[in-house]
Scaffold this motif. Structure first.
Motif, mmCIF file in Angstrom:
data_model
loop_
_atom_site.group_PDB
_atom_site.id
_atom_site.type_symbol
_atom_site.label_atom_id
_atom_site.label_comp_id
_atom_site.label_asym_id
_atom_site.label_seq_id
_atom_site.Cartn_x
_atom_site.Cartn_y
_atom_site.Cartn_z
ATOM 1 N N ASN A 50 1.117 51.637 26.747
ATOM 2 C CA ASN A 50 1.755 51.606 28.065
ATOM 3 C C ASN A 50 3.263 51.666 27.860
ATOM 4 O O ASN A 50 3.764 51.559 26.728
ATOM 5 C CB ASN A 50 1.331 50.374 28.874
ATOM 6 N N THR A 68 5.349 48.342 26.514
ATOM 7 C CA THR A 68 5.277 47.902 25.121
ATOM 8 C C THR A 68 6.253 48.710 24.287
ATOM 9 O O THR A 68 6.245 49.944 24.332
ATOM 10 C CB THR A 68 3.846 48.074 24.587
ATOM 11 N N THR A 105 -1.987 45.771 23.613
ATOM 12 C CA THR A 105 -1.508 46.992 24.259
ATOM 13 C C THR A 105 -0.931 47.968 23.223
ATOM 14 O O THR A 105 -0.035 48.752 23.517
ATOM 15 C CB THR A 105 -0.453 46.679 25.330
#
Length: 812
Positions: free
Chosen positions: A187, A190, A204
């Motif tokens: 994402n 991050t 993530t």
């Protein structure tokens, strides 16, 4: 799968836990085209077909110029290759290529002088006729024709040599790019991966030890499921394990006998599954970092338990007192898929992660102790990575307590004594729905699962899934659904409900390979045969008990103990099933059988490797070519061996320097949506080897295998030290030129996980644990940075993309 020895416990697959007394037990040579110099690739017709004039014009017209065209003369190619048609036209206002006859192809740039297509799959030489037409200034159309003769698919590359380089090497005419690496963010919140041990937030990020994978298509603009899409899709992949040395600044640490919480969380989150969106653009493939489909599933993700073991007393924990739910999936190795669009991830060497106190047997029943012993959770085990040693900062958290499977409370609802029973399953994931809770399908049994490969999805017939159990002396299984297949279910909106329909009820079988080249599928059903309460080693009480303790059930039924059964693959044309038997250092001349026939010595430097250190690939054909059958015939497709080993008793497949290999592991047939999976499908073979690494890094080979029975019976002589013996077996036809080395990986890696786009023009492959023996200060590989000349980087597991430079089907 991975040969890593996790701290404190288990040896992946190279520990024999089966103490039962059961019996221990292609074909087409490369065609040398006479027109070799005019074949291939995206060469223009001028090069491919010679372009002698073939002018069918009608001559001059009235009121303008008549176009003059040429289309070329007859040429030849083979299925799956990219072909370019190049015409010439003078005095033309417009041009067009049209296919006149032969199997239909998709012409790209048909309204230009140069059009391209992929040669279709054919069983025999077949002509395709194309016309090239042009309109002149007078409006009169003029045309010429050319014929392309297409032959059956054949391996279309020169084998690459063995090597010890720190890069992925592939044949000339192919390109490699790196797609998705350990730590890559999924994402935009991050941060980029620093790769120095300081990174956090792996829920993530890409996990470690990329393994089995599958490509699920997405519509180019709709974002909906599209099984035919080859330009946009979702990659679902496993993260089997970790290399702790590279995850922390100075490797893993221990404080006063306990692991730091932050380090343990990082390691836990690096396991599990990724689902990521991938996209083919003008410059190649990339993953879409901000996709709403992106998802990580870890050992802490909520799971549902489905099937016969749901709610059983052996599944109850303090987290789920009713035994219907759990947390996480672990040591995910091979995989599978379903026609209704879900991913099957399989839990392999999960047993070594659990702690068990040195006095735990005193609080256990005889059956519980038998369960622990058969699956390899010894009394006093510390648990790999010592996650159970962490004292959490959050009071009441059981994130780390779940790894302690000792009996500590008054009953199973007060501790995690049954937590290990919640692992070892096939887990179904809906890659298209980030909110769908994964379901553990207990009807497919608990073991060291090496995949769940589907077959028999024919209307009115019962679907089948083939499964290996990866440890020395374990078994090969299949699950036959209780529900006949309904074709409309393939496109159902509620995919997990369809999984309930086909995966929660059915019959589990174990394979017995007999000495005469036939075999039997033995049902593992409570109350049948020796699978009863009277069985001495384990007194079964129900079908749920049978499935939770499937290894005991297979012992009772009399399955054949195999040399580490790993990946299976089903030939999409004839239904024959291939199974890799990776190796077995425990085989001796007195314990061989027809299906596991070799016990020998393979020198490696000054050391001797004994048993069956190079492994083999066995295959079977179900009786009547029906996966629901309860009997089969079998032979050994290929024996792993160095080409320098004895050809009479060890190198039984006649391997040479272009195709010798050791420790076959990953296995996959080309998809039937393209020429690589039709007529005579391509079989990809991946290795996870320690026996042959003085000569080459791990590798991937490509084959066009024959059929069961294309060879014959052999009797071989086995020798290990002073021990000798003979063994009769059945050996397939020597593969020769129909088996070639396609890829060699970087230092200390394993090659594992493979799939393609439906058109076969892109394949995805995982490179696992490069530099696995190194440390934070002295890494033994710099891959994937080394792929583009980088140095000094910590190595990272990663997914690579392989394409053919001319745009053809990979491998052909």
């Amino acid at each position: 799968m991975s040969e890593i020895h996790l701290t404190g416990s288990h040896d992946d697959g190279n520990v024999e836990l089966n103490t039962s007394s059961n019996p221990t037990f292609g074909s087409i040579i490369e065609q040398r085209q006479s027109r070799r110099g005019i074949l291939g690739g995206m060469a223009s017709v001028a090069a491919l077909f010679g372009l002698a004039g073939c002018d069918d014009s009608n001559g001059g017209g009235v009121g303008g110029t008549t176009a003059t065209v040429q289309a070329g003369t007859t040429g030849a190619t083979t299925s799956g290759k990219a072909v370019t048609l190049s015409g010439t036209a003078s005095g033309a206002s417009s041009v067009q290529w049209i296919q006149e006859s032969g199997p239909a192809v998709v012409l790209t740039n048909a309204n230009s002088n140069t059009a391209t297509f992929i040669a279709p799959s054919v069983a025999t030489a077949t002509n395709l006729v194309f016309s090239f037409s042009a309109s002149g200034g007078n409006g009169v159309a003029t045309s010429a024709t050319t014929t392309v003769s297409v032959g059956p698919a054949a391996l279309g590359f020169t084998a690459i040599p063995k090597n010890l380089l720190d890069v992925v090497t592939v044949p000339a005419g192919y390109s490699v790019s790196v797609l998705y690496r350990l730590g890559d963010p999924i994402n935009t919140a991050t941060p980029a991966y620093a790769n120095n041990g300081t990174d956090t937030g792996f829920a993530t990020r890409a996990g470690d030890h990329h393994d089995g994978l599958y490509f699920f298509g997405l519509g180019a603009t709709s974002g909906l499921r599209d099984d035919s899409s080859s330009a946009r899709g979702l990659l679902a992949m496993n993260h089997e394990n970790i290399t702790p040395a590279y995850l922390h600044p100075n490797g893993p640490t221990t404080v006063a006998g306990a692991r730091p919480e932050a380090e343990a969380i990082k390691e836990i989150e690096c396991h599990g599954v990724s689902v990521i969106e991938v996209l083919r653009g003008t410059t190649g493939w990339s993953y879409v970092q901000n996709s709403t489909f992106n998802r990580r599933i870890t050992p802490l993700t909520p799971m549902a338990l489905n099937g016969p073991a749901r709610g059983d007393a052996q599944m109850r924990t303090v987290f789920s007192p009713t035994g219907v739910a759990g947390r996480g999936t672990l040591n995910n190795c091979a995989n599978g898929y379903t026609p209704w669009g879900t991913y099957l991830t399989c839990e392999e060497n999960w047993a070594g992660y659990f702690r068990r106190s040195s006095t735990d047997n005193a609080a256990r029943t005889a059956k519980e102790i038998a369960n622990f012993n058969r699956y390899g959770i010894a009394q006093g085990a510390s648990g790999a990575n010592a996650w159970a040693s962490v004292t959490p900062a959050t009071a009441g958290s059981t994130v780390f307590a779940k790894w302690n499977t000792s009996a500590l409370g008054g009953d199973a609802t007060q501790d995690f004594r049954n937590e290990a029973n919640q692992f070892g399953w096939v887990v179904e994931v809906d890659p298209y729905d980030v909110n769908a809770v994964p379901r553990k399908r207990t009807a497919l049994a608990r073991m060291g699962h090496e995949g769940a490969w589907p077959a028999n999805f024919v209307a009115g017939r019962r679907p089948v899934f083939y499964m290996g159990d990866d440890s020395r002396g374990e078994y090969f299984y299949k699950f036959v659904s209780a529900t006949p297949w309904v074709a409309a279910d393939a496109q159902a909106a509620d995919r997990m409900a369809i999984g309930d329909k086909y995966l929660d009820n059915g019959t589990l079988y174990v394979a017995r390979y007999d000495a005469n080249g036939t075999g039997v599928w033995l049902p593992l059903v409570f109350g049948q045969g020796f699978v009863t309460s009277a069985y001495a080693a384990y007194s079964f009480s129900s079908q749920a008990d049978v499935l939770i303790n499937a290894r005991h059930a297979a012992d009772a039924a009399g399955g054949t103990k195999m040399d580490r059964p790993e990946w299976a693959a089903v030939n999409p044309v004839n239904g024959e099933v291939y199974l890799t038997l990776t190796n077995n250092s425990g085989r001796t001349p007195s314990t061989t059988d027809a299906a596991n026939p070799r016990a020998y010595t393979d020198p490696k430097g000054a050391a001797n490797q004994n048993g069956n250190p190079n492994g083999h690939i066995i295959r079977l054909r179900e009786t009547g070519n029906t996966p629901e059958a309860v009997s089969f015939t079998w032979d050994v497709y290929a024996f792993g061996a160095g080409s320098d080993l004895n050809a009479t008793n060890i190198n039984l497949s006649g391997l040479d320097a272009t195709n010798d290999f050791s420790s076959p592991d990953g296995l996959w047939f080309g998809r039937p949506q393209n020429a690589s999976g039709l007529v005579n499908p391509l079989l990809w073979i991946q290795t996870d080897d320690g026996a042959f690494t003085d000569q080459t890094n791990n590798q991937m080979l490509l084959a066009q295998p024959g059929i069961v029975g294309d060879g014959g019976a052999r009797t071989i002589s086995n020798t290990v030290g002073a021990a000798t013996g003979t063994q009769a077996t059945f050996v397939g036809k020597a593969p020769g030129l129909t088996l070639r080395r396609f890829l060699v990986g970087p230092k200390e890696c394993e090659i594992t996980g493979i799939d393609s786009t439906p058109d076969g023009r892109t394949i995805f492959v995982n490179i696992q644990h490069p530099g696995e023996t190194g440390s934070a200060t002295t890494p033994t590989s710099a891959w994937p940075a080394s792929q583009t000349g980088g140095t000094g980087s910590r190595p990272r597991s990663a997914t690579i993309v392989i394409t053919k430079d001319d745009g053809g089907v990979v491998g052909l």
